[in-house]
Design a protein around this motif. Structure first.
Motif, mmCIF file in Angstrom:
data_model
loop_
_atom_site.group_PDB
_atom_site.id
_atom_site.type_symbol
_atom_site.label_atom_id
_atom_site.label_comp_id
_atom_site.label_asym_id
_atom_site.label_seq_id
_atom_site.Cartn_x
_atom_site.Cartn_y
_atom_site.Cartn_z
ATOM 1 N N TYR A 32 0.548 -1.170 0.116
ATOM 2 C CA TYR A 32 -0.206 0.351 -0.272
ATOM 3 C C TYR A 32 1.036 1.668 -0.035
ATOM 4 N N THR A 33 1.579 1.357 0.825
ATOM 5 C CA THR A 33 2.654 2.425 0.950
ATOM 6 C C THR A 33 4.351 1.937 0.749
ATOM 7 N N MET A 34 5.179 3.059 -0.242
ATOM 8 C CA MET A 34 6.787 2.413 0.367
ATOM 9 C C MET A 34 7.005 3.414 0.636
ATOM 10 N N GLY A 35 8.525 3.514 1.521
ATOM 11 C CA GLY A 35 9.039 5.112 1.825
ATOM 12 C C GLY A 35 10.426 4.527 1.965
ATOM 13 N N TRP A 36 11.039 5.687 1.867
ATOM 14 C CA TRP A 36 12.885 5.678 2.548
ATOM 15 C C TRP A 36 12.433 6.446 3.974
ATOM 16 N N PHE A 37 13.861 6.024 4.700
ATOM 17 C CA PHE A 37 14.062 6.039 5.767
ATOM 18 C C PHE A 37 15.608 6.362 5.917
ATOM 19 N N ARG A 38 16.332 6.970 6.793
ATOM 20 C CA ARG A 38 17.284 6.818 7.610
ATOM 21 C C ARG A 38 17.996 7.073 8.034
ATOM 22 N N GLN A 39 19.216 6.503 8.094
ATOM 23 C CA GLN A 39 19.799 6.631 10.021
ATOM 24 C C GLN A 39 21.255 6.250 10.420
ATOM 25 N N ALA A 40 21.291 7.426 10.512
ATOM 26 C CA ALA A 40 22.944 7.777 10.597
ATOM 27 C C ALA A 40 23.601 7.203 12.356
ATOM 28 N N PRO A 41 24.774 7.022 12.022
ATOM 29 C CA PRO A 41 25.504 6.453 13.614
ATOM 30 C C PRO A 41 24.322 6.906 14.914
ATOM 31 N N GLY A 42 24.402 6.301 15.526
ATOM 32 C CA GLY A 42 24.316 6.934 16.850
ATOM 33 C C GLY A 42 22.538 7.988 17.097
ATOM 34 N N ARG A 43 22.292 7.405 16.034
ATOM 35 C CA ARG A 43 20.619 8.001 15.737
ATOM 36 C C ARG A 43 19.274 7.274 15.689
ATOM 37 N N GLU A 44 18.720 7.718 15.746
ATOM 38 C CA GLU A 44 17.085 7.087 15.579
ATOM 39 C C GLU A 44 16.992 6.928 14.060
ATOM 40 N N ARG A 45 16.328 5.908 13.145
ATOM 41 C CA ARG A 45 15.841 5.989 12.083
ATOM 42 C C ARG A 45 15.057 6.554 11.811
#
Length: 123
Positions: A32-45
């Protein structure tokens, strides 16, 4: 079951561009939905952008609005993220995600995930 594989990450100078791709396979008709996420070191997605798989509505995080564009090719079962005017703070592992029901931006609500692709922006 839906399988997702990202590609296109790399090292780029600030102000440059990259295009990420995500190949979907399996029961893609259930998405139904597609998305992009990102996660830097030490940080939440964190959420980057999402798109309706069967439609065209899109939604962006404020931090990328006007610089990033999410798009898809249903026939090829591909998801894309065009990233322009990249900044060092965009450095992160970028993940493609899909869900058969959810319409929002909370990462913990997405069922299917790719393995991620690293984007590094140098200053």
């Amino acid at each position: 079951q839906v399988m997702l594989v990202e590609s296109g990450g790399g090292l780029v100078q600030a102000g440059g561009s990259l295009r990420l791709s995500c190949a979907a396979s399996g029961r893609t008709s259930s998405i139904y939905t597609m998305g992009w996420f990102r996660q830097a070191p030490g940080r939440e997605r964190e959420f980057v952008a999402r798109i309706r798989w069967s439609g065209s509505s899109t939604y962006y995080a404020d931090s990328v609005k006007g610089r990033f564009t999410i798009s898809k090719d249903n026939a090829k079962r591909m998801l894309y993220l065009q990233m322009n005017s990249l900044k060092p703070e965009d450095t992160a592992a970028y993940y493609c995600a899909a869900d058969p029901h959810y319409t929002g931006s909370d990462h913990w609500r997405f069922e299917y995930w790719g393995q991620g692709t690293q984007v590094t922006v140098s200053s």
